[in-house]
Design a protein around this motif. Sequence first.
Motif, PDB file in Angstrom:
ATOM      1  N   THR A1258     -25.901  24.277   1.359  1.00 49.71           N
ATOM      2  CA  THR A1258     -26.787  23.527   2.245  1.00 49.71           C
ATOM      3  C   THR A1258     -26.509  22.025   2.140  1.00 49.71           C
ATOM      4  O   THR A1258     -26.447  21.293   3.145  1.00 49.71           O
ATOM      5  CB  THR A1258     -28.245  23.818   1.899  1.00 49.71           C
ATOM      6  N   ALA A1259     -26.316  21.575   0.915  1.00 44.73           N
ATOM      7  CA  ALA A1259     -26.015  20.145   0.719  1.00 44.73           C
ATOM      8  C   ALA A1259     -24.667  19.788   1.327  1.00 44.73           C
ATOM      9  O   ALA A1259     -24.487  18.704   1.899  1.00 44.73           O
ATOM     10  CB  ALA A1259     -26.030  19.818  -0.770  1.00 44.73           C
ATOM     11  N   GLU A1261     -23.319  21.242   3.966  1.00 46.98           N
ATOM     12  CA  GLU A1261     -23.492  21.168   5.415  1.00 46.98           C
ATOM     13  C   GLU A1261     -24.180  19.857   5.812  1.00 46.98           C
ATOM     14  O   GLU A1261     -23.893  19.279   6.858  1.00 46.98           O
ATOM     15  CB  GLU A1261     -24.308  22.369   5.888  1.00 46.98           C
ATOM     16  N   SER A1262     -25.074  19.397   4.948  1.00 51.40           N
ATOM     17  CA  SER A1262     -25.814  18.174   5.255  1.00 51.40           C
ATOM     18  C   SER A1262     -24.942  16.932   5.144  1.00 51.40           C
ATOM     19  O   SER A1262     -24.986  16.056   6.004  1.00 51.40           O
ATOM     20  CB  SER A1262     -27.030  18.062   4.330  1.00 51.40           C
ATOM     21  N   HIS A1263     -24.144  16.863   4.105  1.00 48.20           N
ATOM     22  CA  HIS A1263     -23.379  15.638   3.835  1.00 48.20           C
ATOM     23  C   HIS A1263     -21.947  15.701   4.380  1.00 48.20           C
ATOM     24  O   HIS A1263     -21.378  14.659   4.725  1.00 48.20           O
ATOM     25  CB  HIS A1263     -23.329  15.370   2.331  1.00 48.20           C
ATOM     26  N   GLY A1265     -20.886  18.071   6.897  1.00 47.75           N
ATOM     27  CA  GLY A1265     -20.919  18.370   8.311  1.00 47.75           C
ATOM     28  C   GLY A1265     -19.801  19.294   8.744  1.00 47.75           C
ATOM     29  O   GLY A1265     -19.596  20.375   8.170  1.00 47.75           O
TER      30      GLY A1265
END
Length: 1284
Positions: A1258-1259, A1261-1263, A1265
């Motif tokens: 998840t991290a 995908e967040s940072h 992309g």
Amino acid sequence: MGSKKRTSNLVAEANEVVGVEEENAVTNPIKKKMKKGKEKSGDRADGDVPTASNPSAGTNSIKSMERKKERKTVDKLRRHGASDADAQENPIMNLDSKVNETRGQMVASSGNALPAFHIDVFKDLASADASLREAAVERLVAELQEVHRAYEGNKELFESGLKLEAEKDDGLKDCAPSVRYAIRRLVRGTSSSRECARQGFALGLTLLICTISSIKVDSLLKLIVETLEVSASMKGEEVRDCLLGRLFSYGALARSGRLNELCVSDPNTPIIKEFVSVLLTLSTKKSYLPEPAVTVILELAEKMQVEHVLNHILEAPGLSEWFNDAVGAGNPDALLLALKVREKVSVDSLNIGNILPYPFSPTRFFSSDHLTLLTQCWKNSTSCQPRVHSVWPVMVNMILPVMISQAEDVVSASNFLKKNRRNRKSSSPDEEIEKNVQNFCEVIIEGALLTSSHDRKHLALDVLLLLLPRLPASLVPVVLSYKLVQGLMDILSTKDSWLFKVAHHFFKGLSDWVGDDDVRRVAVIVALQKHSNGKFDFITKTKTVKALLADFKTESGCMLFIQNLMNLFVDEGNASDEPSDQSQTTDDNSEMGSLEDKDSGVMGISDSLKSWIVESMPSILKSLKLEPEEKFRVQKEILKFLAVQGLFSASLGSEVTSFELHEKFRWPKAATSSAICKMCIEQMQSLLASVQKMDVSPVLLQSSEFSDLGSFFMQFLSTLRSIPSVSLFRVLSDEDEEAYQKLQTMEASLYKQERRGGPEDFMYKYHALRYLLIQLLLQLLLHPAEFTEPVSEIIICCKKAFVLSDVLESGEDVSDSDVLWMDVLVDTLVSLLPQSSAPIRSAVEEVFRCFSYNVTHDGLLQMLRIIKRDLKPARHREADSDDEDDDDLLDIEEDEDDDTDEAQTVETGESEEQTDDSEAVVEGDKESPEESDESDDGMDDDAMFKMDTYLAQIFKEKKNQAGGETAQSQLVLFKLRVLSLLEIYLQTNPGRPHVLTIYSYLARAFVNPQTTEISEQLGQRIWGILNKKIVKSKEYPKGADVDNVLLVKLLERNLKLASRPFKKKKSSAADQSKKKQSAAWKRHKMLGSLAQDSTFWILKVIDASNFSEDERNSVFHAVKNLLTGYFCSKKCPIKSGFVREVFRRRPWIAHNLFEFLVDQCSSSKLEFRRVEALELVIEVLKSMISSTGSDNKAAKKMLKTQGIQKLSVLIKELVTNMPEKQSRQADVRKFCGKVFQTISANNLTKAFLKELMPEAQTACESHLGELFLNFKNGVQQQKVKDSA
């Protein structure tokens, strides 16, 4: 056609005299500012519009009416002319054109085709272009010839035509009106100062008088006086123009030849006498007129017969009185006229007076008494400077009438320098010339000119330059006399002197005269150095003599130079010609005067001159390019001279003849000083050392044609010692005599062995040993009782060399006793280094180079121990230091506590003062127990003292505080010389295991701060050897003999040195100087650079060695310690680039430390270190992918088993703790992209995502992309393909 050809010849002939008169007349013009009437003067000078300054303005009404008529004509042209502007600018030219048109119309209307004269031709006579002037003169004369011929055929027609001027009673009635006008205009034009008007108008007047015989000479003389008469109302510039105009007009008349023709046709004509008298009267008007006036008279005399010169020129009114007054008045022009006339007539005349001796002869003229009589004439000849007066070339032609051939010059120069001039009889013409030149230089140059004003000194140098082209080399010592050389030294030693440039110009002319002529070169060098006591260049601060010495290019020139120096060295009676009373050489206004001791050279040749002779002989060999045989002959002559004068003395007289050598040897009458003998020996050593450095092939050494200078010297030495009346310059003791004989015997044996042939390396060894023995023999004579012991040891080593060569040739094994002598040889060679001369050291280095492969480990340790020693006491560590590594090869101690020192540590690279020596380096003299045991094994106290004889002496001197600095400097010099031997060893043995030992000692010495404190040169030398000869050398130690334990220790210490932070002293900032801070920071960077380069080199050696697994683990452990300090300490100066380069060069280290590196990145508390270390991880991944074979399989296996799990943890830490700085965020994204790319390429994406926790994804995908989504989507697409 004949008329045109005659006219062209006359143009060329007249140009010569006009040029001479112009040069002579305008040298010293009256220099004043131009007045307002300049324009009018220019117009009047062309002869177009006479001005009020005309001398006949008040007395001649005809000229007044003529001026009024011309003014009315000009006014009319201004009113009716189409070009008013042109008429105002140059009305006379417009008038000329109008007159030409009017005259043409009248001629056409008369029906008779009369020739026309275009008066506009006068405008080109003043052109600066000589070709235009000559063309204008030819056109002028041609037109006037045609006009005059037509006039003679029909005078009435011309009389009724247009008149260019009003009728004048000028005595030229037999000439056409145009001719009369042209003559008057040409006469007036010679007084013009506009451009080249004088030359052009005088040239035209010369040709016109020559071609038209109707012009009467007496009328012309009258016309010149009337036209150019000087009135009282005239100003200075106008007077000058009129006087120069008369001079040029008289010169034109003299050059035309009409006076000569008149004299031939009428021998009793008074015109010649009147002409000469007028010129004499004119010469008295101004100071710049006598010389050109005399030149005009001489031009006339050259064209006349001898009897006419005697009856007309010498009988001219006032000439006899003029000559009689010349001596008292100092008239150089009268002397010039007298000499030239005497040369013309070759008859003595009483009319000339006492200015010439009666009867005349060159010997009488150049006698001291007569030249002294004319002293004032010589002094007054400076009136025409900067040009040299015409009397001086005449004097030069008289004193040196014939050029001497070069072959005769060589003989005469050699004879002159061999014999004393004062003892020779003056019987031959050459000796008379020599006597004349000597009187000329002593009376005129030295007595009259050099002792007078600056202008006359200038003249003296100019006259000598005139003398040089005809001067034979044998007379150079006469010209370059003591007074002249001393005066030149005074001038050149003061740059602010007015004569400085003049002296430089003189030496340039002297150098040009010398050219490639070695005879002249030798004569000039000897003269300059003889009269300056060998210090000409030193006193004048020039390179005159040095430049002359560097231009010897032939064997004959070198031999001549050597012979002359030998004669100068031994012939003291002819060494100095300077006067005993030096106070009379100069006057109060002179710059002359000796800068040296005036009385130093009176009694004979000085030691300073002898020292120059001894030094300059070998110096000519430096730039000499000759064939080997020719060069050997030159070297042989130099060596013989040095040996004779430096080593021997004659007990009976000063000459000894050797029947064996067929030579005669000479010595100075006075005993040669010990300093000169010492200098001769030193020069012999330098000469032999330079010969030894020449590349000699083994084939040439065996050749019978090979000329060995060392062998020749030893034979020459033996021959001279065998002469009963010749003895050494000092008496040898019994020990020295024994050593002397041993050296001679051993050198002869080595020479035979060398010529016998054999292995190439042994031939070089014999050759090197021979020259070392020769150098020791000379050193034994130079310093008796000091080299007896080294000589004995060298003799023993030479004998061992014979035994070893026989053993090797026979194929037998070398015993231990045959090898131990190498330690003795090394010990002896090192003992010769401290206080020996450069040639001895050169010979020692050559021997060491030949035997370097045989040097043992103990021999190397003997030299390295010298580099390690220091006079200063060892510095002790602080009591709380917890570093107990006594065997630290680089003397690097670990930090006590990073936390406690953090306040004093500089994190950035700013320049601050270096850490205290007690904190940075362990004591320099302290050795590890292992090294002490290894170095001193088998050596008792006597052996140790023998090896360290020089060091023991230095330590004894150190006890005396007054000699402390001397001892320290001697030790530094000793270390530098030992370093030269070590450098030779590294050049010849770059791949031997002993290189590691040399590296460890040199690195320890360089890291020791006392090394640079004592001598920066020593530190730089060690730094250069470590970098160029070891660390960056293409060759490196290989094989089973390499000490692996030593390699690991060196690696650990270099890594510690590379990671050592820069510290500053615990003191106030006010105490720190910028210079010290800069030096400390510079040294810190050098140490860091050395540690990093050494690390690469050590790893290269390790990579080529057979390391066991435990030893490799030691390497890994050392690198791990480096990385641990890198991640844990902010002050660690290690850059990631250094570690990355280690991984790139040695991938096996990178692969082994991959997991450790990733763990350190994941657990690092320092964010900037973690981000920096990502580059290291990328480098390891690259090496894993690029590896081949078994390494590639092992890398992939490690990546699958542990690598994916470690990388997932690292990425989780990175994305969950994303840095705040954008630059670091970009580095993280770049790293993640490289990791994803590597995992995808190895088909490990699925396994990686499995290890990556959901919150980490998840991290990501967040940072990250799209970067992470594309990586993740690649797995899904792969699943679809697999299911399909």
